[in-house]
Design an enzyme around this catalytic site. Sequence first.
Site, PDB file in Angstrom:
ATOM      1  N   HIS A  63     -17.401  -8.869   5.729  1.00 55.29           N
ATOM      2  CA  HIS A  63     -17.162  -7.401   6.607  1.00 55.29           C
ATOM      3  C   HIS A  63     -16.016  -7.595   7.064  1.00 55.29           C
ATOM      4  CE1 HIS A  63     -17.636  -8.008  10.784  1.00 55.29           C
ATOM      5  NE2 HIS A  63     -18.719  -8.853  10.573  1.00 55.29           N
ATOM      6  N   CYS A  64     -15.629  -6.316   7.487  1.00 57.03           N
ATOM      7  CA  CYS A  64     -14.022  -6.242   7.983  1.00 57.03           C
ATOM      8  C   CYS A  64     -14.327  -4.748   8.806  1.00 57.03           C
ATOM      9  CB  CYS A  64     -12.904  -6.193   7.229  1.00 57.03           C
ATOM     10  SG  CYS A  64     -12.819  -4.589   5.924  1.00 57.03           S
ATOM     11  N   ARG A  65     -13.145  -4.005   9.157  1.00 55.79           N
ATOM     12  CA  ARG A  65     -13.355  -2.954  10.087  1.00 55.79           C
ATOM     13  C   ARG A  65     -13.986  -1.804   9.272  1.00 55.79           C
ATOM     14  NH1 ARG A  65      -9.660   1.131  10.141  1.00 55.79           N
ATOM     15  NH2 ARG A  65      -9.963   2.495  11.956  1.00 55.79           N
TER      16      ARG A  65
END
Length: 97
Positions: A63-65
């Site tokens: 995951h990221c932003r």
Amino acid sequence: MEDITTNELKERLANGEKPFIVDVREPHEYDEFNIGALNIPLGSLPQRLDELESHKNEEIILHCRSGARSGNAKAYLLQQGYPNVRNLLGGMLAWQA
């Protein structure tokens, strides 16, 4: 492997599952808010692949932003022979929405 929604991941965590999650955001983003994942920024991923080696055949959730960087990380790990990589759709923006 199919990507994963925030609702699906939240449900699994609530049920006591402990999936292997990697946060590919930068350290300052991780420090502001995180869900307890291993933090390996996208740009560091090639140099830090050894940290993922023991999980190579497990499900790895990235995951990221917003889901863009983790999508790139997923493509990279698939190229490196990691078969069970999933991207958290919408990233932390969707998680906190």
